[in-house]
Design a protein around this motif. Structure first.
Motif, PDB file in Angstrom:
ATOM      1  N   GLU A 123      -2.570  14.468   3.014  1.00 34.97           N
ATOM      2  CA  GLU A 123      -1.440  14.608   2.099  1.00 34.97           C
ATOM      3  C   GLU A 123      -0.148  14.471   2.888  1.00 34.97           C
ATOM      4  O   GLU A 123       0.033  15.149   3.912  1.00 34.97           O
ATOM      5  CB  GLU A 123      -1.503  15.966   1.411  1.00 34.97           C
ATOM      6  CG  GLU A 123      -0.485  16.150   0.303  1.00 34.97           C
ATOM      7  CD  GLU A 123      -0.712  17.449  -0.439  1.00 34.97           C
ATOM      8  OE1 GLU A 123      -1.020  17.419  -1.636  1.00 34.97           O
ATOM      9  OE2 GLU A 123      -0.599  18.505   0.223  1.00 34.97           O
ATOM     10  N   VAL A 124       0.755  13.596   2.427  1.00 31.01           N
ATOM     11  CA  VAL A 124       2.012  13.342   3.118  1.00 31.01           C
ATOM     12  C   VAL A 124       3.163  13.545   2.149  1.00 31.01           C
ATOM     13  O   VAL A 124       3.104  13.104   0.996  1.00 31.01           O
ATOM     14  CB  VAL A 124       2.057  11.909   3.692  1.00 31.01           C
ATOM     15  CG1 VAL A 124       3.380  11.655   4.409  1.00 31.01           C
ATOM     16  CG2 VAL A 124       0.886  11.674   4.648  1.00 31.01           C
ATOM     17  N   ALA A 125       4.225  14.220   2.616  1.00 30.32           N
ATOM     18  CA  ALA A 125       5.458  14.369   1.837  1.00 30.32           C
ATOM     19  C   ALA A 125       6.642  14.051   2.744  1.00 30.32           C
ATOM     20  O   ALA A 125       6.848  14.722   3.769  1.00 30.32           O
ATOM     21  CB  ALA A 125       5.582  15.776   1.284  1.00 30.32           C
ATOM     22  N   PHE A 126       7.382  13.024   2.359  1.00 33.11           N
ATOM     23  CA  PHE A 126       8.585  12.604   3.091  1.00 33.11           C
ATOM     24  C   PHE A 126       9.766  12.893   2.169  1.00 33.11           C
ATOM     25  O   PHE A 126       9.987  12.197   1.182  1.00 33.11           O
ATOM     26  CB  PHE A 126       8.480  11.118   3.429  1.00 33.11           C
ATOM     27  CG  PHE A 126       9.707  10.535   4.071  1.00 33.11           C
ATOM     28  CD1 PHE A 126      10.085  10.882   5.354  1.00 33.11           C
ATOM     29  CD2 PHE A 126      10.485   9.592   3.385  1.00 33.11           C
ATOM     30  CE1 PHE A 126      11.216  10.324   5.950  1.00 33.11           C
ATOM     31  CE2 PHE A 126      11.605   9.025   3.970  1.00 33.11           C
ATOM     32  CZ  PHE A 126      11.971   9.390   5.249  1.00 33.11           C
ATOM     33  N   VAL A 127      10.503  13.954   2.484  1.00 30.72           N
ATOM     34  CA  VAL A 127      11.586  14.420   1.607  1.00 30.72           C
ATOM     35  C   VAL A 127      12.863  14.541   2.444  1.00 30.72           C
ATOM     36  O   VAL A 127      13.181  15.622   2.968  1.00 30.72           O
ATOM     37  CB  VAL A 127      11.238  15.781   0.967  1.00 30.72           C
ATOM     38  CG1 VAL A 127      12.282  16.158  -0.083  1.00 30.72           C
ATOM     39  CG2 VAL A 127       9.846  15.749   0.351  1.00 30.72           C
ATOM     40  N   PRO A 128      13.589  13.455   2.637  1.00 28.68           N
ATOM     41  CA  PRO A 128      14.792  13.504   3.470  1.00 28.68           C
ATOM     42  C   PRO A 128      15.978  14.114   2.726  1.00 28.68           C
ATOM     43  O   PRO A 128      16.238  13.767   1.575  1.00 28.68           O
ATOM     44  CB  PRO A 128      15.044  12.027   3.791  1.00 28.68           C
ATOM     45  CG  PRO A 128      14.474  11.284   2.625  1.00 28.68           C
ATOM     46  CD  PRO A 128      13.301  12.096   2.151  1.00 28.68           C
ATOM     47  N   ARG A 129      16.676  15.019   3.402  1.00 31.21           N
ATOM     48  CA  ARG A 129      17.864  15.648   2.838  1.00 31.21           C
ATOM     49  C   ARG A 129      18.914  15.787   3.956  1.00 31.21           C
ATOM     50  O   ARG A 129      19.062  16.854   4.553  1.00 31.21           O
ATOM     51  CB  ARG A 129      17.536  17.022   2.247  1.00 31.21           C
ATOM     52  CG  ARG A 129      16.566  17.001   1.083  1.00 31.21           C
ATOM     53  CD  ARG A 129      17.192  16.380  -0.166  1.00 31.21           C
ATOM     54  NE  ARG A 129      16.280  16.437  -1.314  1.00 31.21           N
ATOM     55  CZ  ARG A 129      15.445  15.455  -1.650  1.00 31.21           C
ATOM     56  NH1 ARG A 129      15.372  14.348  -0.910  1.00 31.21           N
ATOM     57  NH2 ARG A 129      14.669  15.573  -2.711  1.00 31.21           N
ATOM     58  N   PRO A 130      19.641  14.701   4.266  1.00 29.99           N
ATOM     59  CA  PRO A 130      20.625  14.753   5.356  1.00 29.99           C
ATOM     60  C   PRO A 130      21.700  15.815   5.142  1.00 29.99           C
ATOM     61  O   PRO A 130      21.824  16.394   4.054  1.00 29.99           O
ATOM     62  CB  PRO A 130      21.215  13.349   5.349  1.00 29.99           C
ATOM     63  CG  PRO A 130      20.161  12.487   4.713  1.00 29.99           C
ATOM     64  CD  PRO A 130      19.521  13.370   3.680  1.00 29.99           C
ATOM     65  N   VAL A 139      15.166   7.097  -2.138  1.00 31.63           N
ATOM     66  CA  VAL A 139      14.208   6.429  -1.256  1.00 31.63           C
ATOM     67  C   VAL A 139      13.714   5.178  -1.968  1.00 31.63           C
ATOM     68  O   VAL A 139      13.393   5.207  -3.161  1.00 31.63           O
ATOM     69  CB  VAL A 139      13.019   7.354  -0.929  1.00 31.63           C
ATOM     70  CG1 VAL A 139      12.019   6.631  -0.026  1.00 31.63           C
ATOM     71  CG2 VAL A 139      13.506   8.641  -0.252  1.00 31.63           C
ATOM     72  N   ARG A 140      13.663   4.070  -1.229  1.00 35.56           N
ATOM     73  CA  ARG A 140      13.159   2.829  -1.815  1.00 35.56           C
ATOM     74  C   ARG A 140      12.347   2.092  -0.766  1.00 35.56           C
ATOM     75  O   ARG A 140      12.447   2.362   0.431  1.00 35.56           O
ATOM     76  CB  ARG A 140      14.313   1.952  -2.300  1.00 35.56           C
ATOM     77  CG  ARG A 140      15.169   1.351  -1.187  1.00 35.56           C
ATOM     78  CD  ARG A 140      16.335   0.572  -1.733  1.00 35.56           C
ATOM     79  NE  ARG A 140      17.093  -0.065  -0.661  1.00 35.56           N
ATOM     80  CZ  ARG A 140      18.279  -0.660  -0.818  1.00 35.56           C
ATOM     81  NH1 ARG A 140      18.847  -0.690  -2.040  1.00 35.56           N
ATOM     82  NH2 ARG A 140      18.899  -1.222   0.196  1.00 35.56           N
ATOM     83  N   LEU A 163       2.524   5.419   1.078  1.00 31.52           N
ATOM     84  CA  LEU A 163       3.234   6.392   0.258  1.00 31.52           C
ATOM     85  C   LEU A 163       3.819   5.743  -0.990  1.00 31.52           C
ATOM     86  O   LEU A 163       4.154   4.551  -1.006  1.00 31.52           O
ATOM     87  CB  LEU A 163       4.362   7.047   1.072  1.00 31.52           C
ATOM     88  CG  LEU A 163       3.962   7.718   2.394  1.00 31.52           C
ATOM     89  CD1 LEU A 163       5.155   8.441   3.000  1.00 31.52           C
ATOM     90  CD2 LEU A 163       2.787   8.667   2.208  1.00 31.52           C
ATOM     91  N   ASP A 164       3.974   6.560  -2.013  1.00 31.55           N
ATOM     92  CA  ASP A 164       4.591   6.129  -3.265  1.00 31.55           C
ATOM     93  C   ASP A 164       5.987   6.727  -3.366  1.00 31.55           C
ATOM     94  O   ASP A 164       6.187   7.922  -3.081  1.00 31.55           O
ATOM     95  CB  ASP A 164       3.756   6.591  -4.461  1.00 31.55           C
ATOM     96  CG  ASP A 164       2.353   5.994  -4.448  1.00 31.55           C
ATOM     97  OD1 ASP A 164       2.232   4.793  -4.146  1.00 31.55           O
ATOM     98  OD2 ASP A 164       1.390   6.747  -4.730  1.00 31.55           O
ATOM     99  N   VAL A 165       6.927   5.903  -3.806  1.00 32.87           N
ATOM    100  CA  VAL A 165       8.307   6.353  -3.935  1.00 32.87           C
ATOM    101  C   VAL A 165       8.488   7.075  -5.263  1.00 32.87           C
ATOM    102  O   VAL A 165       8.022   6.627  -6.311  1.00 32.87           O
ATOM    103  CB  VAL A 165       9.276   5.165  -3.830  1.00 32.87           C
ATOM    104  CG1 VAL A 165      10.710   5.612  -4.097  1.00 32.87           C
ATOM    105  CG2 VAL A 165       9.164   4.513  -2.452  1.00 32.87           C
ATOM    106  N   ASP A 166       9.192   8.201  -5.186  1.00 33.22           N
ATOM    107  CA  ASP A 166       9.479   8.979  -6.384  1.00 33.22           C
ATOM    108  C   ASP A 166      10.927   9.460  -6.298  1.00 33.22           C
ATOM    109  O   ASP A 166      11.192  10.609  -5.942  1.00 33.22           O
ATOM    110  CB  ASP A 166       8.521  10.158  -6.500  1.00 33.22           C
ATOM    111  CG  ASP A 166       8.775  10.991  -7.755  1.00 33.22           C
ATOM    112  OD1 ASP A 166       9.530  10.526  -8.629  1.00 33.22           O
ATOM    113  OD2 ASP A 166       8.237  12.103  -7.837  1.00 33.22           O
TER     114      ASP A 166
END
Length: 607
Positions: A123-130, A139-140, A163-166
């Protein structure tokens, strides 16, 4: 998610750092320097950005270690469906060796994951919040790479299309069979309209990063000393806390990890303190990092000379020598374990702390004694200014080593460090050129020393108090033998050490002062205590205190600033440079003491 400081692992590319927890989450990655904002800030708020790779269903057990000779982290994460091996690093330039480490920025976070047994769902979660979670970019996917749009920087993630973009995040689940691997590389470019950088192969970059770290470690091997493995690791941590382009060493890689759980003593330590300079330089020299010590001294001189017309020499600087480090609170973050406020910047830059004068001069003497001191006219003049300041200002009160914000006092350790500045000025007079006034400096040094011995000693305590004329103990006075002000074998020093252990300690762990009895232990002081025992000839007690202090490290060997007096649980910012420095110095003191006890007496040789 509830984290403890012990859960945190440290990655570094000698420009910045990242923090990974036991559940495969990158929760901190400031940049492009240690003191920059982070796009992953779940360390300080669960909604402030993260990059997590873990077994689906959660992590039931984590076993982890650094690959030998590196700060590359390997974590075996077992979940309900099997085990994954996660390997994490901040990338170092391919082909770099030794001291080239960190000089050519890649600003890339590399993560590989491998299934260890059976078919394991990842399970992967990429949640960038600069900007510490303030910016919420979109994210695209473009040209096979995930990229962020919005905010003052752009992140580009090579994910192999998994990964799928959401909207403002990307997530995914996929299955790996035993032995299969997947790689992820995040690159950061500090520009809102930056073009994508060249994609990197995770396995190749990881291999080169391991090689670069091992090249550096091979150049800094030190055999034949007690606790050599721990000393070598501490040296790597110090290198990891070094901003290689300037040579500055940050006090820690994190901000606002509380000294007390849920408390408000939450400080930003991602800056370079002159107070730590003498300890760091000595530790670097002890750990055969001579080049780093020279660069650290050069940085100190260039940064601190900007204060030549100021009322006092500033005690902390930004990594590029910046003086203004205004402190502010990030009200949108809930804090580590709910501890608020979260702070960036550090108001201590405005304080007068007279000890810095002696610390800079002591570094110069150490380098001279190692035949590493090469002073130009400008630096000679600057060092003379510092000694003159000590001669003129030593009678003034200051904020002291603990940076008290309630008012200045006449701290014993600060007076001693003014003596150090004067003493080192006298001993370096030949190297300091025509501006040196050794005769005057020696006279003032005698006056300072006499004042401290007379006014800091307290008959009721049978110890040196923390302030002149005071009646309370303070572990800061443990530095007296370290700087040669008083021998550790002196009865007054022995008595002081005994009083501190009895009244401020618990089995080798020490609170900072009698005023701070409600605080946790301050770990650097335990290593100062171990060194004092070693210099006094009590190797057995020194070893016991050393063991108690090192037992407060987490499973990776990382030491924080503080520790719970009962459990040894690490607290505060991590990894803490001064604590690892203390470990190096204490190990060498123990080694020196062992050598003295095994030397053959001269009379036996004559016989």
């Amino acid at each position: 998610m509830s984290r403890s400081v012990a859960d945190l692992a440290f990655l570094s590319d000698s420009r910045s750092c990242a923090v990974v927890d036991r559940e495969g989450e990158v929760c901190w990655w400031p940049g492009p320097r240690f003191d920059g904002p982070s796009p992953f800030t779940s360390l300080l708020d669960p909604d402030a950005g993260r990059f997590r790779i873990a077994p689906a269903g959660g992590v039931e057990r984590c076993e982890r270690h650094y690959l030998d000779g590196t700060l590359v982290l390997r974590s075996d994460l077992r979940g309900p469906g099997g085990a994954l091996r996660l390997t994490d690093a901040l990338a170092l330039r391919p082909g770099a060796v030794g001291h080239e480490l960190g000089m050519d920025p890649m600003d890339a976070l590399v993560r590989t994951v491998e299934a260890l047994d059976g078919d394991v769902e990842v399970e992967v979660a990429f949640v960038p919040r600069p900007e510490y979670g303030l910016a919420v970019p979109q994210v695209r996917r473009a040209a096979g790479v995930l990229e962020t749009v919005g905010g003052p920087e752009r992140l580009f993630l090579v994910d192999g299309g998994r990964l799928d973009v959401d909207g403002a995040k990307a997530t995914g689940r996929f299955t790996l069979r035993a032995g299969e691997t997947a790689g992820f590389v995040v690159r950061r470019v500090p520009a809102i309209d930056a073009d994508p950088p060249a994609p990197l192969d995770a396995a190749a970059v990881l291999a080169s990063t391991v090689g670069t770290w091992r090249s550096w470690s091979a150049m800094h091997q030190e055999d034949g000393i007690p606790h050599a493995g721990q000393v070598a690791f501490a040296a790597r941590v110090l290198q990891g806390l070094t901003h290689q382009p300037t040579g500055a060493v940050v006090a820690a890689g994190t901000t606002s990890l509380p000294e007390l759980p849920g408390g408000d003593a939450n400080w930003d330590y991602r800056y370079a303190w002159l107070r730590d300079s003498a300890f760091i330089a000595r530790a670097l020299l002890d750990a055969t990092c001579a080049d780093e010590a020279v660069r650290w001294f050069d940085w100190i001189c260039k940064a601190a000379t900007s204060c030549h017309e100021a009322a006092h020499v500033q005690i902390v600087f930004g990594l590029g020598g910046e003086r203004q480090l205004d402190e502010r609170e990030l009200d949108h973050l809930e804090g580590f374990g709910g501890a608020r406020p979260v702070r960036v910047g550090n108001a201590a830059w405005r304080q007068q702390q007279l000890d810095v004068l002696g610390e800079v001069l002591d570094v110069a003497l150490q380098l001279r004694d190692h035949d590493l001191l090469d002073l130009d006219d400008f630096t000679q003049d600057f060092l003379c200014q510092l000694v003159d300041r000590a001669a003129e200002q030593w009678r003034e009160p200051d904020a002291g080593m603990w940076e008290a914000r309630a008012g200045d006092e006449h701290h014993t350790a600060s007076k001693v460090m003014c003596w150090v500045a004067l003493d080192r000025g006298v001993r370096l007079a030949r190297e300091l050129g025509t501006h040196a006034d050794a005769e005057h400096w020696a006279a003032v040094a005698d006056e300072v020393r006499g004042t401290v011995l007379r006014e800091a000693w307290n008959d009721d305590l049978q110890a040196f108090a923390g302030t002149l004329g005071g009646d309370q103990l303070d572990v800061a006075v443990l530095v007296l033998p370290s700087f040669g002000f008083l021998e550790a074998t002196d009865p007054r020093m022995r008595s002081t050490v005994a009083a501190i252990e009895e009244r401020l300690g618990r089995d080798g762990l020490l609170v900072r002062s009698e005023r701070r009895r409600e605080e946790p232990a301050f770990l650097p002081a335990s290593f100062w205590l171990a060194a004092a025992h070693a210099w006094a000839g009590d190797v057995e007690r020194a070893e016991a205190v050393f063991a108690r202090a090192t037992a407060c490290a987490n499973d990776l060997g990382l030491l924080a600033e503080m520790a719970d007096l009962e459990t040894g649980e690490p607290l505060g910012n991590v990894p803490q440079a001064l604590t690892h420095v203390g470990l190096v110095r204490a190990a060498h003191a123990i080694g020196e003491a062992r050598e003295r006890t095994t030397e053959t007496p001269k009379q036996e040789v004559a016989a």
